[in-house]
Structure formats: structure tokens, C-alpha cells
Motif scaffolding. Structure first.
Motif, PDB file in Angstrom:
ATOM      1  N   GLY A 118      24.294   3.235  -8.331  1.00 34.53           N
ATOM      2  CA  GLY A 118      25.319   2.823  -7.381  1.00 34.53           C
ATOM      3  C   GLY A 118      26.480   3.790  -7.341  1.00 34.53           C
ATOM      4  O   GLY A 118      27.012   4.103  -6.264  1.00 34.53           O
ATOM      5  N   LEU A 119      26.903   4.299  -8.523  1.00 31.51           N
ATOM      6  CA  LEU A 119      27.995   5.270  -8.579  1.00 31.51           C
ATOM      7  C   LEU A 119      27.608   6.564  -7.875  1.00 31.51           C
ATOM      8  O   LEU A 119      28.408   7.145  -7.123  1.00 31.51           O
ATOM      9  N   ILE A 120      26.371   7.019  -8.084  1.00 28.16           N
ATOM     10  CA  ILE A 120      25.903   8.250  -7.431  1.00 28.16           C
ATOM     11  C   ILE A 120      25.896   8.073  -5.910  1.00 28.16           C
ATOM     12  O   ILE A 120      26.344   8.955  -5.161  1.00 28.16           O
ATOM     13  N   LEU A 121      25.386   6.932  -5.437  1.00 26.51           N
ATOM     14  CA  LEU A 121      25.356   6.673  -3.996  1.00 26.51           C
ATOM     15  C   LEU A 121      26.766   6.596  -3.412  1.00 26.51           C
ATOM     16  O   LEU A 121      27.028   7.105  -2.317  1.00 26.51           O
ATOM     17  N   MET A 135       7.207   0.081 -16.595  1.00 26.17           N
ATOM     18  CA  MET A 135       6.835  -1.221 -16.034  1.00 26.17           C
ATOM     19  C   MET A 135       6.657  -1.112 -14.520  1.00 26.17           C
ATOM     20  O   MET A 135       7.597  -0.772 -13.806  1.00 26.17           O
ATOM     21  N   PRO A 136       5.473  -1.406 -13.994  1.00 27.29           N
ATOM     22  CA  PRO A 136       5.283  -1.371 -12.533  1.00 27.29           C
ATOM     23  C   PRO A 136       6.166  -2.382 -11.810  1.00 27.29           C
ATOM     24  O   PRO A 136       6.611  -2.120 -10.684  1.00 27.29           O
ATOM     25  N   GLN A 137       6.436  -3.526 -12.435  1.00 25.91           N
ATOM     26  CA  GLN A 137       7.250  -4.549 -11.794  1.00 25.91           C
ATOM     27  C   GLN A 137       8.684  -4.072 -11.550  1.00 25.91           C
ATOM     28  O   GLN A 137       9.332  -4.499 -10.590  1.00 25.91           O
ATOM     29  N   PHE A 138       9.177  -3.176 -12.416  1.00 17.91           N
ATOM     30  CA  PHE A 138      10.521  -2.652 -12.236  1.00 17.91           C
ATOM     31  C   PHE A 138      10.615  -1.846 -10.952  1.00 17.91           C
ATOM     32  O   PHE A 138      11.575  -1.988 -10.177  1.00 17.91           O
ATOM     33  N   TYR A 139       9.629  -0.995 -10.685  1.00 16.03           N
ATOM     34  CA  TYR A 139       9.641  -0.180  -9.479  1.00 16.03           C
ATOM     35  C   TYR A 139       9.504  -1.056  -8.228  1.00 16.03           C
ATOM     36  O   TYR A 139      10.096  -0.766  -7.189  1.00 16.03           O
ATOM     37  N   LYS A 140       8.736  -2.138  -8.339  1.00 16.85           N
ATOM     38  CA  LYS A 140       8.611  -3.051  -7.207  1.00 16.85           C
ATOM     39  C   LYS A 140       9.955  -3.744  -6.940  1.00 16.85           C
ATOM     40  O   LYS A 140      10.362  -3.889  -5.783  1.00 16.85           O
ATOM     41  N   ALA A 141      10.629  -4.157  -8.008  1.00 14.47           N
ATOM     42  CA  ALA A 141      11.944  -4.793  -7.839  1.00 14.47           C
ATOM     43  C   ALA A 141      12.956  -3.811  -7.267  1.00 14.47           C
ATOM     44  O   ALA A 141      13.774  -4.177  -6.406  1.00 14.47           O
ATOM     45  N   LEU A 142      12.906  -2.540  -7.718  1.00 15.08           N
ATOM     46  CA  LEU A 142      13.813  -1.524  -7.185  1.00 15.08           C
ATOM     47  C   LEU A 142      13.521  -1.262  -5.711  1.00 15.08           C
ATOM     48  O   LEU A 142      14.442  -1.149  -4.897  1.00 15.08           O
ATOM     49  N   ARG A 143      12.234  -1.189  -5.366  1.00 17.59           N
ATOM     50  CA  ARG A 143      11.858  -0.986  -3.957  1.00 17.59           C
ATOM     51  C   ARG A 143      12.356  -2.128  -3.086  1.00 17.59           C
ATOM     52  O   ARG A 143      12.923  -1.909  -2.010  1.00 17.59           O
ATOM     53  N   ASN A 144      12.167  -3.363  -3.549  1.00 18.31           N
ATOM     54  CA  ASN A 144      12.605  -4.521  -2.769  1.00 18.31           C
ATOM     55  C   ASN A 144      14.124  -4.552  -2.621  1.00 18.31           C
ATOM     56  O   ASN A 144      14.647  -4.920  -1.566  1.00 18.31           O
ATOM     57  N   THR A 145      14.834  -4.181  -3.681  1.00 23.25           N
ATOM     58  CA  THR A 145      16.296  -4.142  -3.621  1.00 23.25           C
ATOM     59  C   THR A 145      16.774  -3.165  -2.555  1.00 23.25           C
ATOM     60  O   THR A 145      17.630  -3.492  -1.722  1.00 23.25           O
ATOM     61  N   GLY A 158      27.520   2.167  -1.584  1.00 20.92           N
ATOM     62  CA  GLY A 158      27.580   2.132  -3.039  1.00 20.92           C
ATOM     63  C   GLY A 158      26.852   0.952  -3.639  1.00 20.92           C
ATOM     64  O   GLY A 158      26.484   0.983  -4.824  1.00 20.92           O
ATOM     65  N   HIS A 159      26.620  -0.100  -2.842  1.00 17.19           N
ATOM     66  CA  HIS A 159      25.920  -1.289  -3.325  1.00 17.19           C
ATOM     67  C   HIS A 159      24.438  -1.283  -2.937  1.00 17.19           C
ATOM     68  O   HIS A 159      23.777  -2.314  -3.038  1.00 17.19           O
ATOM     69  N   MET A 160      23.923  -0.128  -2.493  1.00 14.59           N
ATOM     70  CA  MET A 160      22.528  -0.077  -2.065  1.00 14.59           C
ATOM     71  C   MET A 160      21.564  -0.370  -3.209  1.00 14.59           C
ATOM     72  O   MET A 160      20.493  -0.949  -3.000  1.00 14.59           O
ATOM     73  N   ALA A 161      21.904   0.057  -4.420  1.00 15.59           N
ATOM     74  CA  ALA A 161      21.036  -0.209  -5.567  1.00 15.59           C
ATOM     75  C   ALA A 161      21.390  -1.502  -6.262  1.00 15.59           C
ATOM     76  O   ALA A 161      20.751  -1.886  -7.244  1.00 15.59           O
ATOM     77  N   ASP A 162      22.403  -2.177  -5.752  1.00 14.27           N
ATOM     78  CA  ASP A 162      22.870  -3.432  -6.341  1.00 14.27           C
ATOM     79  C   ASP A 162      22.631  -4.550  -5.338  1.00 14.27           C
ATOM     80  O   ASP A 162      22.666  -4.333  -4.132  1.00 14.27           O
ATOM     81  N   ILE A 163      22.390  -5.727  -5.827  1.00 14.82           N
ATOM     82  CA  ILE A 163      22.175  -6.861  -4.930  1.00 14.82           C
ATOM     83  C   ILE A 163      22.578  -8.123  -5.686  1.00 14.82           C
ATOM     84  O   ILE A 163      22.412  -8.224  -6.900  1.00 14.82           O
ATOM     85  N   ALA A 196      10.382 -10.435  -2.501  1.00 12.14           N
ATOM     86  CA  ALA A 196      11.595 -11.190  -2.840  1.00 12.14           C
ATOM     87  C   ALA A 196      12.094 -10.929  -4.261  1.00 12.14           C
ATOM     88  O   ALA A 196      13.233 -11.260  -4.572  1.00 12.14           O
ATOM     89  N   GLN A 197      11.254 -10.332  -5.109  1.00 12.92           N
ATOM     90  CA  GLN A 197      11.679 -10.044  -6.481  1.00 12.92           C
ATOM     91  C   GLN A 197      12.533  -8.790  -6.484  1.00 12.92           C
ATOM     92  O   GLN A 197      12.051  -7.683  -6.298  1.00 12.92           O
ATOM     93  N   VAL A 198      13.847  -8.940  -6.681  1.00  8.78           N
ATOM     94  CA  VAL A 198      14.773  -7.813  -6.684  1.00  8.78           C
ATOM     95  C   VAL A 198      15.270  -7.585  -8.110  1.00  8.78           C
ATOM     96  O   VAL A 198      14.914  -8.319  -9.038  1.00  8.78           O
ATOM     97  N   ILE A 199      16.092  -6.561  -8.286  1.00 10.73           N
ATOM     98  CA  ILE A 199      16.509  -6.183  -9.632  1.00 10.73           C
ATOM     99  C   ILE A 199      17.263  -7.312 -10.320  1.00 10.73           C
ATOM    100  O   ILE A 199      17.047  -7.578 -11.509  1.00 10.73           O
ATOM    101  N   SER A 200      18.150  -7.994  -9.602  1.00 12.39           N
ATOM    102  CA  SER A 200      18.946  -9.053 -10.237  1.00 12.39           C
ATOM    103  C   SER A 200      18.060 -10.200 -10.719  1.00 12.39           C
ATOM    104  O   SER A 200      18.245 -10.707 -11.833  1.00 12.39           O
TER     105      SER A 200
END
Length: 317
Positions: free
Chosen positions: A297-300, A83-93, A244-249, A266-270
Motif C-alpha cells: 500500500g505504501l509503494i502504491l 500458499m496458493p490461497q494467499f495469491y488467490k486472496a491477493l488477486r481478489n483484493t 494507496g488502498h488498492m492492496a488493502d480492503i 470473495a476471499q480477500v486478504i482481510s
């Protein structure tokens, strides 16, 4: 004789470590009793729900339940990564969290400034005003931002127009929206971080400041050589946690501040999970995205911990 030997063995004294543990429990049993409530909370609401992670590997059917649903392995993850939208949400996060990371020194600076104040009533009032936004819901903050910064009706733009200026699209321009998002986050969270650093500052020996003052050290020198090293462990721990929260929002802040003009940033993972996973009833997809987020998040977190221990010999674990 065998019975006497058996009696002596049965009366053998307990190991010293076990006796000390039992004695400590007898002395402090009220504290252990108080710990039951938070332990129960984490077990019931944090650890037991981890079993629901298997939904990410199933073709989940709400009527069949988790365990009766069909296993599909990694198919849900393949669907997400397509899904392209997933990568956009991950980038925005990641982008918004990087901007938030740049504001990490703000509570440190505020705590040092408050610590240097000598007028106690002014210090208490300032501390209260800084901490107060932490108790305000993001729904209310979003409404305040809209009332202040809306292009046509916001108070700030009304003032600008009264000066014969052109209104500024704070909430419609992508760059200005990112700055507004970051500024609102600083205003909301800086007070909480300031309290943590102020608590760390109380552990610094006051005699160090007195000795430095006798030696002729200026205020800036005392801050640089005493205050900052004194709160360095707290800074390292909080910085590692934020990494550790870089991939989380959080969900509330981006959802309260986003609008149709800036959805590209503005579209983030959450909010993506809420829109695609919850509203569309694709629960397996939402679970898989959440699991992916947790693993990253655990890896980071572990990476930041390793780097911190290599450089500063300090970390969380």
C-alpha cells in the motif's frame, strides 16, 4: 567587568522565531490542549502497536510473549508465499478494489448534481438520503442485500418470479456477486465522498459563475471550466488515497457479503487473515500478511503521488 559581561549575556533577548512561537502558544494554548487527545489516541493505538510487527519475524508463542519468542527471520514470509490461497486472496483484493476504483467518479457526479439544484429543501433532503447509508453497519447492509437479492426468498427474485421470469442468482454467480458487491459499496460510501466534494465546492468563487453566465456559458460549460477545476485538488488527493488502498480492503464488507458459492472471488486478504491467521491461532502469519499489505500500500501510494506530481503538479505531500 567579567560579571557585567556575564549578566548582559544572560539577559540577551530570545531569538525572534522562538519569541513568536512562545507568543503563538500563549495565544492559542486551548487549541494545543485540545490536540492532546487525538495525539494521545494515535500514539497509543497507532504508533505503539507498531512494535508488534516483530511478530512477523518470530515463531510467536502466546505463552512466551513477543520478545521471548524465537526469531525465525523471513521463514513466515516464505511460508505465506508458498500458499496458493494467499495469491488467490491477493488477486481478489486487487480485483475488487479495481472495480471500486471504477466507481470513483460517482460521488463527484452526485456532488455536482446537488450543487446545481436550486430548490434548497429538495437539496437538503437528497443530501441526507445519500449520506444516511454511511451510518449503517455492514452487518445490517449484508442482511438487507440477502433479503433483497437471495435467489429463492429475496424480494427482487420474488417479483421476477411473479412476472413468470427465472430468478437471478445475484449472490451465487461470481460475476453477479462482484457487481452486487460493487453496487453495495457505492450505495454505502458515495454519500461520504459527496459530502467531501460539496465542501470543496463551497470554496469556489461565485463571481466566476456569474461572469461565465454573463458571457453566455451554458451550465455544462460552467461545470467543465469552473466546477471541475475548482475541486481538482480534492479529486487528486482522494484518488491518490484510494490508490494507496488498492492492496488493502476492509473486513466488514467482504465478510458480510461472501458465501460458500463465491469464495473463489470473495476471499480477500482481510478475511484470509481472519480465517487462517486468527481462527487457526497463527498470529505470526496474520502479522506477516498485514505487514506485506502495508508495504504494498505504501509503494502504491508513493507511486501515485509521484505520477500525480509529474502530470498535474499536485499531490498529498
Amino acid at each position: 567587568m567579567p560579571m557585567q559581561t556575564e549578566t548582559r549575556q544572560s539577559r540577551a533577548p530570545l531569538p525572534v522565531k522562538r519569541r513568536n512561537s512562545m507568543a503563538a502558544f500563549q495565544r492559542q494554548w486551548p487549541l494545543y490542549l485540545l490536540m492532546l487527545l487525538p495525539m494521545t489516541f494515535f500514539i497509543v493505538f497507532k504508533y505503539i502497536p507498531m512494535a508488534g510487527v516483530v511478530v512477523a519475524f518470530k515463531d510467536y508463542n502466546i505463552f512466551q510473549g513477543i520478545w521471548a519468542s524465537e526469531w525465525v527471520g523471513w521463514d513466515v514470509f516464505r511460508e505465506i508465499f508458498a500458499m496458493p490461497q494467499f495469491y488467490k486472496a491477493l488477486r481478489n483484493t486487487l480485483m475488487l478494489n479495481v472495480f471500486s476504483l471504477l466507481t470513483f467518479p460517482v460521488p463527484i457526479i452526485l456532488a455536482i448534481m446537488l450543487n446545481e439544484l436550486r430548490v434548497h429543501w429538495y437539496k437538503r433532503v437528497s443530501q441526507t438520503l445519500l449520506y444516511l447509508p454511511h451510518f449503517i453497519s455492514w452487518v445490517i447492509v449484508g442482511g438487507m442485500v440477502l433479503q433483497l437479492l437471495a435467489t429463492n426468498t429475496g424480494s427482487v427474485n420474488e417479483f421476477i418470479k411473479s412476472l413468470s421470469g427465472r430468478p437471478i442468482p445475484f449472490l451465487e454467480d461470481t460475476v453477479l456477486w462482484i457487481l452486487t458487491y460493487t453496487g453495495a459499496g457505492v450505495w454505502h460510501y458515495a454519500g461520504w465522498g459527496t459530502i467531501l466534494y460539496l465542501a470543496a465546492l463551497t470554496s469556489i468563487n461565485k463571481e466566476l459563475y456569474e461572469a461565465a453566465e454573463v458571457d453566455g456559458a451554458s451550465r455544462l460549460r460552467r461545470i467543465w471550466h469552473i466546477t471541475l477545476p475548482g475541486i481538482k485538488p480534492t479529486i487528486v488527493v482522494l484518488f491518490i488515497i484510494q490508490i494507496g488502498h488498492m492492496a488493502d480492503i476492509g473486513f466488514e464488507q467482504p465478510y458480510a457479503l461472501q458465501n460458500g458459492y463465491v469464495m473463489d472471488v470473495a476471499q480477500v486478504i482481510s478475511t484470509y487473515v481472519y480465517t487462517v491467521g486468527i481462527q487457526s491461532a497463527q498470529f505470526a502469519l496474520a502479522t506477516a500478511v498485514g505487514l506485506f499489505q502495508s508495504v504494498i500500500g505504501l509503494i502504491l501510494l508513493l507511486t501515485a503521488e509521484l505520477i500525480s506530481r509529474k502530470i498535474n503538479q499536485q499531490g498529498i505531500f
